[in-house]
Design a protein around this motif. Sequence first.
Motif, PDB file in Angstrom:
ATOM      1  N   ARG A 353       0.836  -1.208   0.000  1.00 35.45           N
ATOM      2  CA  ARG A 353       0.000   0.000   0.000  1.00 35.45           C
ATOM      3  C   ARG A 353       0.871   1.259   0.000  1.00 35.45           C
ATOM      4  O   ARG A 353       0.623   2.217  -0.737  1.00 35.45           O
ATOM      5  N   GLU A 354       1.924   1.259   0.815  1.00 38.60           N
ATOM      6  CA  GLU A 354       2.849   2.396   0.839  1.00 38.60           C
ATOM      7  C   GLU A 354       3.498   2.596  -0.527  1.00 38.60           C
ATOM      8  O   GLU A 354       3.738   3.724  -0.953  1.00 38.60           O
ATOM      9  N   GLN A 357       1.259   4.531  -2.739  1.00 34.34           N
ATOM     10  CA  GLN A 357       1.253   5.945  -2.345  1.00 34.34           C
ATOM     11  C   GLN A 357       2.503   6.661  -2.856  1.00 34.34           C
ATOM     12  O   GLN A 357       2.431   7.793  -3.356  1.00 34.34           O
ATOM     13  N   GLU A 358       3.657   5.995  -2.744  1.00 32.52           N
ATOM     14  CA  GLU A 358       4.912   6.600  -3.215  1.00 32.52           C
ATOM     15  C   GLU A 358       4.925   6.711  -4.739  1.00 32.52           C
ATOM     16  O   GLU A 358       5.411   7.706  -5.299  1.00 32.52           O
ATOM     17  N   SER A 360       2.347   7.116  -6.641  1.00 33.81           N
ATOM     18  CA  SER A 360       1.447   8.228  -6.965  1.00 33.81           C
ATOM     19  C   SER A 360       2.134   9.573  -6.735  1.00 33.81           C
ATOM     20  O   SER A 360       2.015  10.497  -7.545  1.00 33.81           O
ATOM     21  N   GLU A 361       2.874   9.651  -5.633  1.00 29.14           N
ATOM     22  CA  GLU A 361       3.620  10.878  -5.331  1.00 29.14           C
ATOM     23  C   GLU A 361       4.628  11.168  -6.441  1.00 29.14           C
ATOM     24  O   GLU A 361       4.783  12.318  -6.873  1.00 29.14           O
ATOM     25  N   SER A 425       2.480  -1.320  -8.572  1.00 25.84           N
ATOM     26  CA  SER A 425       2.985  -0.010  -8.118  1.00 25.84           C
ATOM     27  C   SER A 425       4.268   0.344  -8.854  1.00 25.84           C
ATOM     28  O   SER A 425       4.476   1.487  -9.268  1.00 25.84           O
ATOM     29  N   GLU A 455      -7.182   6.799  -4.923  1.00 25.48           N
ATOM     30  CA  GLU A 455      -7.692   6.892  -3.553  1.00 25.48           C
ATOM     31  C   GLU A 455      -8.547   5.669  -3.205  1.00 25.48           C
ATOM     32  O   GLU A 455      -8.410   5.090  -2.119  1.00 25.48           O
ATOM     33  N   ASP A 458      -6.286   2.523  -2.974  1.00 23.53           N
ATOM     34  CA  ASP A 458      -5.565   2.549  -1.705  1.00 23.53           C
ATOM     35  C   ASP A 458      -6.470   2.068  -0.564  1.00 23.53           C
ATOM     36  O   ASP A 458      -6.072   1.246   0.268  1.00 23.53           O
TER      37      ASP A 458
END
Length: 539
Positions: A353-354, A357-358, A360-361, A425, A455, A458
């Motif tokens: 999951r992290e 997020q990374e 996406s960043e 990812s 979102e 996630d």
Amino acid sequence: MDWQDLIFKFVGGLGIFLFGLKYMSEGLQKTAGDKLRSLLAKYTTNPLLGVLVGVIVTILIQSSSGTTVLAVGLVNAGLMTLRQSIGVIMGANIGTTMTAFIIAGVKIQNYALPIIAVGVFLIFFLKKKLYNYIGQVIFGFGMLFYGLKTMGSGVKPLKDLEVFKDFIINLDNPILGVVVGTIFTVVVQSSSATIGILQTIATEDLINIKQALPVLFGDNIGTTITAIIASIGASVAAKRAAAAHVIFNIIGATLFIIFLYPVTQLIIWLGDYTGASVSMQIAYGHGFFNITNTLVQLPFVAFLAYLVTKIVPGEMKQLEFEAKYLDERLLSNPSVGLGQAQHEIIRMGELARESLQEASEYFFNKNDKAKNMVEQTEELINELDKKTTEYLVKIQQNELSEKESGKASILLQTINDIERIGDHSENIMELADLSILKKAEFSDEACTELKKMIELTDKTIQQSIESLENDDKELAEQVLDNEAELDKMEKQFRKAHIKRLNQNLCSGTSGTVFLDILSNLERMGDHSKNIAQYVIFGE
């Protein structure tokens, strides 16, 4: 003097040499596979061991730059500490001296062409990959010496040129020699190449050992450019490892320039005693510099690590590259062991999951640190995948109840789904790379749609992991609902974007990237659904 012939032979010979060195190094690395990386990661528990491993790996791949880049990469991935990497870097400097001894001691130039022919035969006429890799090593080895021979024949006329004689006379200034060596190695990015050139022109009586040694010291400073390049955009720890490489060689060059006279006399005496040529004396000097420099600075590894920490400030976000919950002592108790394996799998899920997020960043904000974390997290997920799977297989070797056997089977399937989420990812990160490379622009509407789907993805991953952790069937049902919504989003946003493409509101590249990200997010939802179904149906 035929300047065209001289320049063509020197530049062409240098190109052949560098190509041969790189090709040979790549072949050696392919032959060894992942063993070199594993060797560096596992057997560098203290600086002295790190030095030995650095020496061995560099001798094997014939590239100190390659070993240093590997070390920087392992630090960047969290698989090696800064102190461990400093030892490896010191060892790499020693290992690279082998190339200079080979060039000086073995007169292979005359047999370069038949060696190349053997390499070509193995590459093109044998189907087995291992033989192809060995052929690549042999071909690169032959090209290396053919390049040296070509350069040597090109520079011969320089000995009669007044301008070159004047330049060589000026090399009696050791500081100028260091500067020349540093700049040349920065340009070609290979100390082996510049030292090979130094040996070649020494063989043609164009330079003596007194003039060659300062250039050699400069070569060692210049070779640090590869590690610096490798650390660009990497973690703080990787930048510190590269800085340690620079400082290590600058300190060494400074000390040897201060004691240049006794060092030169020692090398000359050793050369006279062994009847060595100037080329071999340069190899002696290279070996003496790197071995002595390592012995002098090895006791100060902790201080060097402290120094680069001050020079390169910043917080380090490092992942723990080891399993936290897998205890071999619990294998005899399958019920407890399965619980520990589940804890590790939950950790894998949180990492996956992290990673999203990374990724996406990185996609939206072009944050290189986020990209680094995706790569680092993906490597850790793969490592945990391997270790947890092995742990569960060992548990299954015991006599398990039907319930325990079913749970072990579910956990093994869950590992695969989580690993695939991590892969998606990484795919998104690579698509971000493509969008940066192609300078793809995305409309506000496209960005809004992506953020909305990311979102929900996630949230879906989070709920699937929590449902597994707590055996929460109600939460697992919500995952199924979210997955169905993700499918609808994917179709809706795909149609909307195709419409924008038809209206020329975005480019073909941005369209491809957008649609591929949608597909990856939808697949993440599918894997989350699989995990939820294991919780609901137990299969």
